[in-house]
Design a protein around this motif. Structure first.
Motif, short mmCIF file in Angstrom:
data_model
loop_
_atom_site.label_atom_id
_atom_site.label_comp_id
_atom_site.label_asym_id
_atom_site.label_seq_id
_atom_site.Cartn_x
_atom_site.Cartn_y
_atom_site.Cartn_z
N THR A 235 0.79 -1.23 0.00
CA THR A 235 0.00 0.00 0.00
C THR A 235 0.83 1.29 0.00
O THR A 235 0.25 2.38 0.12
N HIS A 236 2.16 1.17 -0.14
CA HIS A 236 2.97 2.40 -0.21
C HIS A 236 4.34 2.07 -0.82
O HIS A 236 5.15 1.38 -0.20
N MET A 237 4.57 2.60 -2.02
CA MET A 237 5.85 2.40 -2.71
C MET A 237 6.14 3.64 -3.52
O MET A 237 5.26 4.45 -3.78
N HIS A 238 7.41 3.74 -3.95
CA HIS A 238 7.81 4.83 -4.86
C HIS A 238 8.44 4.19 -6.08
O HIS A 238 9.57 3.69 -6.02
N PHE A 239 7.69 4.20 -7.18
CA PHE A 239 8.18 3.53 -8.39
C PHE A 239 9.49 4.14 -8.90
O PHE A 239 10.36 3.38 -9.35
N THR B 90 -0.27 10.46 0.77
CA THR B 90 0.77 11.40 1.17
C THR B 90 1.52 10.80 2.37
O THR B 90 1.26 9.66 2.75
N HIS B 91 2.46 11.57 2.91
CA HIS B 91 3.26 11.11 4.05
C HIS B 91 2.90 11.91 5.30
O HIS B 91 2.54 13.09 5.21
N LEU B 92 3.04 11.28 6.46
CA LEU B 92 2.71 11.95 7.72
C LEU B 92 3.63 11.46 8.84
O LEU B 92 3.80 10.25 9.02
ZN LIG Z 1 7.16 6.97 1.03
#
Ligand SMILES: [Zn+2]
Length: 435
Positions: A75-79, A230-232
């Protein structure tokens, strides 16, 4: 209609397991089969019953004695960070500025983006992951490459062009107008095409001006069904700097709330250092805190209090993810091994049934996609992973003494990686041989 019968030991979750003995939380067939028709699960259950529903001469694939589960979900990656993974840095902000931002600048080139996209999906499938939610770079070309490759492989993917208009190199900056226009263009080009889901993706409050946050808010109002990612609250220095940039906000979470970005389809990467007020706000909004254990350990960001957040009077929804390339493995098995260790350090227990629930149904619920993925329910897409708990000599030796399903799952989680993935199916098609 193309049908196939896939035989093996089936495991699928009905709800979150409450304990290791909570057998009602899952269904398990020791000699099970799935009947797959036109990419969807048409029937699931014991082999004899399901076989009786199939046409004569149906193609049969026998995966015994391996386990068949719904494909893993990340549920969270950076291609654009495939060539950043394993970069030596002291902490989040140094890692971003030294390695990550310069690398992401390269995704302005369509050719580079297409090449990395092909590798990205190869790695997902090699590790048994059939759905992911990922950040592309700021360039529309990166989102085009990401979604084109997903479409080609028939995969259910969530992703978005990152919006960022400050505190990064010039080559990575858009403007509030560009961020808005290009996100709209990505939605028009890709959302709903194949199994693609476009997410509104302001990177984090540090890299978006208030003007850009307003643009993200406008998109969220215009497209209320879209995911927002987004990031938190990942790291103390990040939190301090973020709150300096938005002095009117009560805290970091309040920044996103003020711009209408907290909803049931909001995925908040990390969310490690939340106050009670912030946890209440996330709970009330139904937003998801996405735990990225290998990344949190790699960057020294902190220990995510998953169990505490889950059992609050106002519980926070939780998902799990690799966070490639801050994370150090593409494997959801390796990810849950590190998640387990983080809970150990906090004096909490994370049992293997919970881990396998989180990687499959739990993450599907977090993405609001459980009607399509994350279980072996008839009518859902036949995205599957086939697992062997004895792919290495050391695991094989350990398997000799293992007697129960939870023990086998715990071995898979503790020692397993892509070598444990025998096959990965996307919409009923075997994908591992082609990578
Ligand atoms: Zn990230």
């Amino acid at each position: 209609m193309t049908e196939k019968l896939i035989r093996g030991r089936l495991l699928s979750f009905r709800r979150a397991p409450q304990s290791l003995t909570d057998t009602e939380s899952y269904s398990y067939e020791s000699d099970g089969a799935l009947l797959v028709a036109d990419g969807k699960i048409a029937a699931a259950g014991d082999y004899a019953t399901v076989k009786a529903k199939a046409a004569d001469g149906v193609e049969e694939i026998d995966h015994r004695p391996y386990l068949i589960l719904p494909g893993f979900i990340d549920t969270h990656m950076h291609f654009p960070q495939m060539q950043v993974i394993a970069s030596y840095a002291a902490n989040l902000l140094e890692w971003l500025n030294t390695y990550t931002f310069p690398e992401e600048c390269r995704f302005v080139e369509s050719e580079h983006a297409a090449r990395i996209a092909a590798h990205f999906y190869d790695e997902l499938l090699r590790h048994g992951t059939t759905t992911a939610a990922a950040y592309c770079s700021v360039h529309k070309s990166s989102a085009d490459a990401y979604f084109a490759e997903a479409l080609k492989r028939g995969m259910c993917m969530v992703g978005g062009k990152v919006m960022m208009d400050r505190n990064a190199p010039q080559g990575l900056l858009d403007t509030p107008e560009m961020g808005y226009d290009e996100t709209r263009a990505v939605i028009a080009d890709w959302h709903g095409k194949g199994r693609n889901h476009v997410a509104i993706t302001p990177r984090f409050a540090i890299t978006s001006t208030p003007g850009q946050m307003k643009a993200a808010q406008a998109l969220a109002e215009e497209f209320p069904d879209l995911h927002i990612q987004t990031h938190l609250s990942e790291n103390h220095e990040e939190i301090r700097y973020t709150c300096e940039l938005y002095p009117e906000a009560t805290d970091y979470t309040d920044i996103y709330a003020r711009y209408g970005l907290l909803g049931k389809k909001t995925l908040l990467g990390h969310a490690i250092h939340l106050s009670d007020r912030e946890a209440d706000a996330l709970s009330e909004a139904g937003s998801v805190a996405v735990h990225c254990p290998t990344s949190n350990l790699f960057l020294g960001s902190g220990l995510f209090p998953m169990k505490t957040l889950m059992r609050r009077e106002k519980p926070v929804r939780v998902a799990v993810a690799t966070d490639i390339g801050g994370g150090s493995s593409y494997s959801m098995l390796r990810t849950m091994d590190e998640a387990y260790k983080i809970q150990q350090l906090l004096g909490e227990r994370l049992n293997p049934l919970e881990s396998f629930y989180l990687m499959t149904r739990g993450n599907a619920e977090a993405l609001s996609l459980v009607d399509q993925i994350g279980t072996l329910e008839p009518g859902t897409d036949a995205d599957l992973v086939v697992l062997d708990a004895a792919p290495t000599p050391a695991m094989k030796l350990r398997m000799e003494t293992i007697k129960t399903l939870p023990e086998e799952l715990f071995l898979l989680q503790t020692m397993g990686d892509d070598r444990a993935v025998v096959e990965t199916y996307v919409a009923g098609s075997a994908m591992k041989e082609s990578i």
